[in-house]
Motif scaffolding. Structure first.
Motif, PDB file in Angstrom:
ATOM      1  N   THR A  81       0.021   5.397  -7.881  1.00  0.00           N
ATOM      2  CA  THR A  81      -0.619   5.599  -7.294  1.00  0.00           C
ATOM      3  C   THR A  81      -1.011   6.228  -6.224  1.00  0.00           C
ATOM      4  OG1 THR A  81      -0.753   3.037  -7.303  1.00  0.00           O
ATOM      5  CG2 THR A  81      -1.398   3.198  -5.343  1.00  0.00           C
ATOM      6  N   GLU A  82       0.549   6.643  -5.852  1.00  0.00           N
ATOM      7  CA  GLU A  82       1.116   7.695  -5.012  1.00  0.00           C
ATOM      8  C   GLU A  82       0.234   8.785  -4.834  1.00  0.00           C
ATOM      9  OE1 GLU A  82       4.565   9.431  -2.244  1.00  0.00           O
ATOM     10  OE2 GLU A  82       5.168   8.295  -4.245  1.00  0.00           O
ATOM     11  N   VAL A  83       0.443   9.097  -6.765  1.00  0.00           N
ATOM     12  CA  VAL A  83      -0.373  10.792  -7.033  1.00  0.00           C
ATOM     13  C   VAL A  83      -2.295  10.521  -6.354  1.00  0.00           C
ATOM     14  CG1 VAL A  83      -1.125  11.905  -9.136  1.00  0.00           C
ATOM     15  CG2 VAL A  83       1.244  10.613  -8.654  1.00  0.00           C
ATOM     16  N   LEU A  84      -2.212   9.659  -6.279  1.00  0.00           N
ATOM     17  CA  LEU A  84      -3.857   9.259  -5.869  1.00  0.00           C
ATOM     18  C   LEU A  84      -4.105   9.640  -4.174  1.00  0.00           C
ATOM     19  CD1 LEU A  84      -6.850   8.539  -6.118  1.00  0.00           C
ATOM     20  CD2 LEU A  84      -6.682   6.942  -6.467  1.00  0.00           C
ATOM     21  N   LEU A 130       0.775  18.821  -7.493  1.00  0.00           N
ATOM     22  CA  LEU A 130       0.994  18.837  -6.664  1.00  0.00           C
ATOM     23  C   LEU A 130       2.191  19.298  -5.831  1.00  0.00           C
ATOM     24  CD1 LEU A 130      -1.058  15.093  -6.171  1.00  0.00           C
ATOM     25  CD2 LEU A 130      -1.777  17.030  -4.894  1.00  0.00           C
ATOM     26  N   LYS A 131       3.051  18.736  -7.032  1.00  0.00           N
ATOM     27  CA  LYS A 131       4.792  19.633  -6.035  1.00  0.00           C
ATOM     28  C   LYS A 131       4.484  20.667  -6.720  1.00  0.00           C
ATOM     29  CE  LYS A 131       7.489  15.705  -8.634  1.00  0.00           C
ATOM     30  NZ  LYS A 131       8.070  15.460  -9.817  1.00  0.00           N
ATOM     31  N   ARG A 132       3.965  21.225  -7.610  1.00  0.00           N
ATOM     32  CA  ARG A 132       4.029  23.209  -7.096  1.00  0.00           C
ATOM     33  C   ARG A 132       3.363  23.970  -5.836  1.00  0.00           C
ATOM     34  NH1 ARG A 132       2.270  22.584 -12.510  1.00  0.00           N
ATOM     35  NH2 ARG A 132       0.446  22.780 -12.011  1.00  0.00           N
ATOM     36  N   TYR A 141       4.035  18.991  -2.274  1.00  0.00           N
ATOM     37  CA  TYR A 141       4.219  17.488  -2.375  1.00  0.00           C
ATOM     38  C   TYR A 141       5.407  16.916  -2.378  1.00  0.00           C
ATOM     39  CZ  TYR A 141      -1.265  18.204  -0.231  1.00  0.00           C
ATOM     40  OH  TYR A 141      -1.630  18.518   0.449  1.00  0.00           O
ATOM     41  N   ALA A 142       5.727  16.032  -1.515  1.00  0.00           N
ATOM     42  CA  ALA A 142       7.023  15.438  -2.638  1.00  0.00           C
ATOM     43  C   ALA A 142       6.489  13.413  -2.577  1.00  0.00           C
ATOM     44  CB  ALA A 142       7.945  14.905  -1.067  1.00  0.00           C
ATOM     45  N   PHE A 143       6.973  13.840  -3.618  1.00  0.00           N
ATOM     46  CA  PHE A 143       7.162  11.503  -3.629  1.00  0.00           C
ATOM     47  C   PHE A 143       8.301  10.997  -3.737  1.00  0.00           C
ATOM     48  CE2 PHE A 143       4.126  14.959  -5.717  1.00  0.00           C
ATOM     49  CZ  PHE A 143       2.776  13.919  -5.772  1.00  0.00           C
ATOM     50  N   TYR A 144       7.396  10.056  -2.728  1.00  0.00           N
ATOM     51  CA  TYR A 144       8.471   8.841  -2.835  1.00  0.00           C
ATOM     52  C   TYR A 144       8.859   7.418  -3.183  1.00  0.00           C
ATOM     53  CZ  TYR A 144       4.675   6.487  -0.824  1.00  0.00           C
ATOM     54  OH  TYR A 144       3.468   5.416   0.220  1.00  0.00           O
ATOM     55  N   PRO A 173       0.550  -1.188   0.192  1.00  0.00           N
ATOM     56  CA  PRO A 173       0.108   0.194   0.671  1.00  0.00           C
ATOM     57  C   PRO A 173       0.692   1.172   0.139  1.00  0.00           C
ATOM     58  CG  PRO A 173      -0.674  -1.438   1.109  1.00  0.00           C
ATOM     59  CD  PRO A 173       0.617  -1.926   1.044  1.00  0.00           C
ATOM     60  N   HIS A 174       0.381   2.459  -0.230  1.00  0.00           N
ATOM     61  CA  HIS A 174       0.975   3.698  -0.457  1.00  0.00           C
ATOM     62  C   HIS A 174       0.017   4.602   0.762  1.00  0.00           C
ATOM     63  CE1 HIS A 174       3.844   3.380  -3.414  1.00  0.00           C
ATOM     64  NE2 HIS A 174       2.818   2.804  -4.180  1.00  0.00           N
ATOM     65  N   VAL A 175       1.011   5.638   1.291  1.00  0.00           N
ATOM     66  CA  VAL A 175       0.392   6.291   2.203  1.00  0.00           C
ATOM     67  C   VAL A 175       0.316   7.846   1.893  1.00  0.00           C
ATOM     68  CG1 VAL A 175       0.958   4.716   4.415  1.00  0.00           C
ATOM     69  CG2 VAL A 175       2.918   6.394   3.236  1.00  0.00           C
ATOM     70  N   PRO A 176      -0.345   8.788   2.427  1.00  0.00           N
ATOM     71  CA  PRO A 176      -0.545  10.291   2.954  1.00  0.00           C
ATOM     72  C   PRO A 176       0.987  10.216   3.377  1.00  0.00           C
ATOM     73  CG  PRO A 176      -1.868   9.794   3.773  1.00  0.00           C
ATOM     74  CD  PRO A 176      -1.221   9.334   3.268  1.00  0.00           C
ATOM     75  N   THR A 177       1.690  11.835   2.902  1.00  0.00           N
ATOM     76  CA  THR A 177       2.785  12.459   3.904  1.00  0.00           C
ATOM     77  C   THR A 177       2.963  12.035   5.634  1.00  0.00           C
ATOM     78  OG1 THR A 177       2.533  14.049   2.716  1.00  0.00           O
ATOM     79  CG2 THR A 177       4.071  14.514   4.484  1.00  0.00           C
TER      80      THR A 177
END
Length: 334
Positions: free
Chosen positions: A151-154, A138-140, A143-146, A112-116
């Motif tokens: 899916t993490e974008v959602l 979201l980057k603007r 938000y950072a992405f791991y 699974p993926h999780v929010p911040t």
């Protein structure tokens, strides 16, 4: 058609996916559970039932009371995940087997993926076609992405919607999905509310299993048939919210409440897994029209013959426009 021992190639969201010689469906698997029992055993047992689909990594998130959620992921077989999740307690959770599309197979990209703030956890089947513009937006916002996944974008989109509009998780999921283009089946559990489980689908199958004071979510009923044969088949554009105390409510993604029929599955587990066919290969051959339809869901509107906007198609169009051998003149050369 494909036969065992023959490589298969396809493109998913602009990513080449290759399967060598398994002769089995290469689709991710989803399991979800909420009830009085230990979730880990049920989720992992369900994932083991879905191994025939083919996968490269697996993971679970298990909620153990308010404020506690454990995540375990492993590249490789479900058996390795079982060892990693040994001793993890909790009576609500989600699980997933992943076939890599966006990003290579590793624990960082595994579901699974999780929010911040890790306040909830989400598993997802399908392709978010417009994940690139969503990610850039979201980057603007900071938000950072791991991971490399759509899916993490959602997940981060749900986080942003929830934060900006001060919505409940259920409302934020519904609102975020209205911004998504593509096909999906998702299941979500919450660290802040261990008494809720949410699932929704568009193009990617999801089934609700109804037990005695317990409920199951799966991409294939075989994942929970040993626990219940009472099922509700979610249709495209539908969402189910399960609350431990009050049961489940199915609704459209626009919020219209529904009262779907509960069906009882008949036959042995093996018969149900094979859809009444003698072999999995025959099942796959006979299900090709359905598979093609599933591929087009979320991408083609059959009623109007129109296509939703897609960064994949836009990119392909730009590539053709810049290719002197492409476009309307067809392919040149031998």
């Amino acid at each position: 058609l494909h036969r065992e021992g023959v490589a298969r190639f396809c493109w998913r969201g602009g990513t080449e996916v290759r399967e060598e010689g398994s002769g089995k469906a290469n689709m991710c698997g989803i399991t979800g559970y909420i009830g009085p029992k230990q979730a880990a055993e049920i989720l992992l047992g369900g994932l083991a039932r879905l191994e025939y689909r083919g996968y490269d990594s697996a993971g679970v998130s298990i909620v153990n009371g308010k404020g506690k959620i454990s995540h375990k992921k492993r590249v490789g077989k479900v058996q390795e995940l079982k060892q990693a999740a040994s001793g993890v307690e909790g009576d609500c959770g989600i699980g997933h087997t992943r076939w890599a599309t966006h990003g290579e197979p590793n624990e960082r990209n595994a579901h699974p993926h999780v929010p911040t703030d890790e306040s909830f956890s989400l598993v997802h089947n399908g392709i978010i076609e417009n994940f690139t513009p969503l990610k850039e937006s979201l980057k603007r916002k900071g938000y950072a992405f791991y991971s490399d996944t759509d899916t993490e974008v959602l997940v981060k989109l749900i986080e942003d919607v929830q934060k900006v509009a001060s919505l409940s998780l259920e409302q934020a999921v519904r609102q975020a999905l209205s911004q998504v283009v593509g096909a999906y089946g998702i299941c979500v559990c919450s660290r802040e509310d261990p008494n809720i489980l949410i699932a929704a689908r568009l193009g990617s199958p999801l089934i609700l299993g109804v037990g005695q004071g317990e409920w199951f979510i799966a991409s294939d009923a075989s994942a929970f048939l040993e626990h219940t044969r009472q099922v509700v088949h979610l249709n495209d554009g539908e969402m189910v919210t399960i609350r431990r105390e009050s049961g489940y409510q199915v609704s459209t993604l626009k919020g219209v409440e529904l009262n779907p029929e509960v069906q009882e599955l008949e036959g042995t587990l093996e018969q149900i897994e094979k859809g009444g066919y003698k072999h999995f290969m025959i099942k796959e051959i006979m299900e090709q029209p359905t598979s093609l339809g599933n591929c087009m869901r979320g991408r083609v509107n059959i009623a109007t013959t129109s296509q939703p906007s897609s960064p994949v198609r836009e990119r392909a169009g730009k590539d053709l426009a810049s290719d002197p051998g492409g476009g309307g003149g067809g392919r040149k050369g031998p």
